[in-house]
Scaffold this motif. Structure first.
Motif, PDB file in Angstrom:
ATOM      1  N   THR A 158       2.280  -4.361  -5.708  1.00  0.00           N
ATOM      2  CA  THR A 158       2.516  -3.277  -5.464  1.00  0.00           C
ATOM      3  C   THR A 158       2.214  -2.614  -6.474  1.00  0.00           C
ATOM      4  O   THR A 158       2.093  -1.447  -7.142  1.00  0.00           O
ATOM      5  CB  THR A 158       3.838  -3.020  -5.646  1.00  0.00           C
TER       6      THR A 158
ATOM      7  N   GLN B 246      -6.798  -3.573   0.993  1.00  0.00           N
ATOM      8  CA  GLN B 246      -7.002  -3.395  -0.263  1.00  0.00           C
ATOM      9  C   GLN B 246      -6.295  -3.165  -0.818  1.00  0.00           C
ATOM     10  O   GLN B 246      -6.238  -3.995  -2.572  1.00  0.00           O
ATOM     11  CB  GLN B 246      -7.588  -1.809  -0.542  1.00  0.00           C
ATOM     12  N   ALA B 247      -5.223  -3.222  -1.082  1.00  0.00           N
ATOM     13  CA  ALA B 247      -3.552  -3.852  -1.700  1.00  0.00           C
ATOM     14  C   ALA B 247      -3.929  -5.407  -2.178  1.00  0.00           C
ATOM     15  O   ALA B 247      -3.756  -5.739  -3.264  1.00  0.00           O
ATOM     16  CB  ALA B 247      -2.156  -3.517  -1.437  1.00  0.00           C
TER      17      ALA B 247
ATOM     18  N   GLY C 142       2.552   1.623  -2.675  1.00  0.00           N
ATOM     19  CA  GLY C 142       2.300   1.727  -3.991  1.00  0.00           C
ATOM     20  C   GLY C 142       1.180   2.774  -4.773  1.00  0.00           C
ATOM     21  O   GLY C 142       1.012   3.544  -4.604  1.00  0.00           O
TER      22      GLY C 142
ATOM     23  N   GLU D  46      -7.077  -5.320  -4.728  1.00  0.00           N
ATOM     24  CA  GLU D  46      -6.556  -5.217  -5.603  1.00  0.00           C
ATOM     25  C   GLU D  46      -5.675  -6.517  -7.131  1.00  0.00           C
ATOM     26  O   GLU D  46      -5.783  -6.829  -7.773  1.00  0.00           O
ATOM     27  CB  GLU D  46      -5.291  -4.393  -5.742  1.00  0.00           C
TER      28      GLU D  46
ATOM     29  N   THR E 273      -3.764   2.029 -10.217  1.00  0.00           N
ATOM     30  CA  THR E 273      -4.347   2.676  -9.815  1.00  0.00           C
ATOM     31  C   THR E 273      -4.348   4.864  -9.561  1.00  0.00           C
ATOM     32  O   THR E 273      -4.894   5.215  -8.997  1.00  0.00           O
ATOM     33  CB  THR E 273      -6.074   2.524  -8.295  1.00  0.00           C
TER      34      THR E 273
ATOM     35  N   TYR F 293       0.610  -1.083   0.028  1.00  0.00           N
ATOM     36  CA  TYR F 293       0.125   0.361   0.224  1.00  0.00           C
ATOM     37  C   TYR F 293       0.982   1.145  -0.860  1.00  0.00           C
ATOM     38  O   TYR F 293       0.931   2.162  -0.878  1.00  0.00           O
ATOM     39  CB  TYR F 293      -0.763   0.078   1.424  1.00  0.00           C
TER      40      TYR F 293
ATOM     41  N   VAL G 227      -1.645  -1.651  -6.843  1.00  0.00           N
ATOM     42  CA  VAL G 227      -2.091  -0.095  -6.293  1.00  0.00           C
ATOM     43  C   VAL G 227      -1.853   0.849  -7.262  1.00  0.00           C
ATOM     44  O   VAL G 227      -2.325   2.179  -6.999  1.00  0.00           O
ATOM     45  CB  VAL G 227      -1.231  -0.982  -4.769  1.00  0.00           C
TER      46      VAL G 227
END
Length: 397
Positions: free
Chosen positions: A205, A171-172, A151, A175, A211, A148, A208
């Motif tokens: 990485t 969340q990482a 990224g 994803e 995005t 996170y 992330v």
């Protein structure tokens, strides 16, 4: 069992983390036959809290339950020669292998992509790791907060006068799993057309960082970086406290400033210092104070209904109990009831998206450890029950 777009696809899941497990769960949700191959002690995810009713039991991990719906489980010990041979015996019968080991680990065991491709030229191997298979960081360990932070997203999260902020959850990892599933589906499309397999290299990485496309582009494009939010005076940039919770309001959408000012019911918001955009920015702190006063005795659901009528960009912060009973999610069958042999019946988030002809299907709960050993090794590979006993006694499964 209902048909799915990935019917007939056979997947071996060697992953022990959220990213790899989420990837294969998505494949399983839409028809793939996924076998989770776990060490005899169980995948690491089985030991990840929280546990059902705080009982640290290998069959009661919330994350293992949620990430392994619609899969089967067999045990295998790749550290043993017999376990590695058993794994090779499975390779001709599958289309995909998903793994999340340190780059080079499987190759050191003689089970890298080149080794497996020699057995099954059409094999797709999806490797999901913190930094990818190559590069100076490829051998570094990583987990959620590391990916996170590396990224970029943490750099722009939080307040300007405070440290960078990590949002809650994983969340990482999600994803990485979502991108892994998408890439695997693309490779399967090519496999179906040409018969060729390939090695997919997914860096969490990089998932992330992808995005952050606009933020990343800003620096080389104009030499600027996106700052974190101001603590106050940011024109509705933060959740705002009302009588019974928190709301978030944004300008734009179908609502004019007059509509927004009427919504907050304070005549001062019709003054020029707020109706003019530039002036509103200069008077941001005073605007925040007025808005917070105006909603201090109003409930979030009352505000939510009124905002929808006014066509405002509006959201409210739902609590876990509210999300569990959210009428929008209920109407779309987002949750499904799982009947687990150890935990019993429990509702879990399930359907991420739906296809009109082949929608999401819940078929089975997360498997117990080694639940399908006999089905895979005896019925599938033709071993005898005695062979299975020997493999278990020698710690190969």
């Amino acid at each position: 069992m209902a048909h799915g777009p990935l019917d007939g696809v056979k997947v071996l899941d060697l992953s022990e983390d959220i990213a790899g497990s989420f990837c294969t769960r998505l494949l399983a949700d839409y028809g793939a036959d996924v076998l989770k191959l776990e060490p005899p002690v169980g995948a690491a995810l089985r030991r990840m809290p929280p546990f059902f009713r705080d009982d640290p039991h290998p069959e009661k991990s919330l994350f293992f339950l949620a990430m392994n719906l619609n899969k089967k489980s067999a045990t295998i010990n790749l550290k043993t020669a017999a376990g590695r041979e058993l794994f090779r015996d499975l390779i001709p019968h599958v289309d995909v292998v998903v793994e999340s080991y340190r780059p080079g680990y499987l190759a050191d065991l003689g089970l890298g992509y080149a080794d497996l491709e020699a057995i099954n030229p059409g094999l797709v191997m999806t490797s999901i790791t913190p930094f990818g298979q190559t590069g100076p960081y490829s051998q570094y360990a990583g987990e959620e907060i590391v990916n996170y932070a590396m990224g970029l997203i943490m750099s722009i999260s939080g307040l300007q006068d405070r440290e960078p902020l990590k949002h809650g959850g994983f969340q990482a990892q999600y994803e990485g799993g979502l991108n892994g599933a998408a890439a695997t589906a693309m490779a399967l499309f090519m496999q179906g057309n040409t018969g060729e397999g390939q090695h997919i290299d997914v860096s969490i990485t990089e998932c992330v960082a992808s995005t952050m496309m606009a933020t990343q582009t800003m620096y080389p494009f104009i030499g600027a970086t996106q700052p974190r939010r101001r603590a106050s005076g940011s024109n509705f940039g933060h959740p705002m406290a009302c009588e019974d919770g928190w709301i978030i309001v944004q300008t734009g959408g179908g609502a004019t400033w007059e509509t927004i000012a009427n919504f907050f019911r304070d005549p001062r918001l019709h003054e020029e210092r707020f109706t003019d955009t530039a002036e509103r920015n200069r008077n941001g702190e005073e605007l925040d104070r007025i808005v917070l006063e105006s909603i201090s005795e109003r409930g979030k659901w009352e505000l939510f209904t009124e905002a929808a009528t006014s066509r405002m960009l509006f959201g409210l912060v739902q609590t876990p109990s509210e999300l569990a009973e959210c009428p929008q999610l209920e109407s779309r069958d987002f949750y499904r009831e799982v009947d687990h042999p150890v935990i019993g019946k429990i509702r879990v988030p399930a359907a991420l998206f739906n296809l009109s002809l082949t929608p999401y299907q819940y078929n089975m709960p997360a498997p117990t450890l080694g639940q399908h050993n006999r089905e895979i090794y005896v019925d599938g590979l033709g071993l005898t029950p005695r062979d299975l006993t020997v493999l278990r006694q020698t710690d190969a499964i």
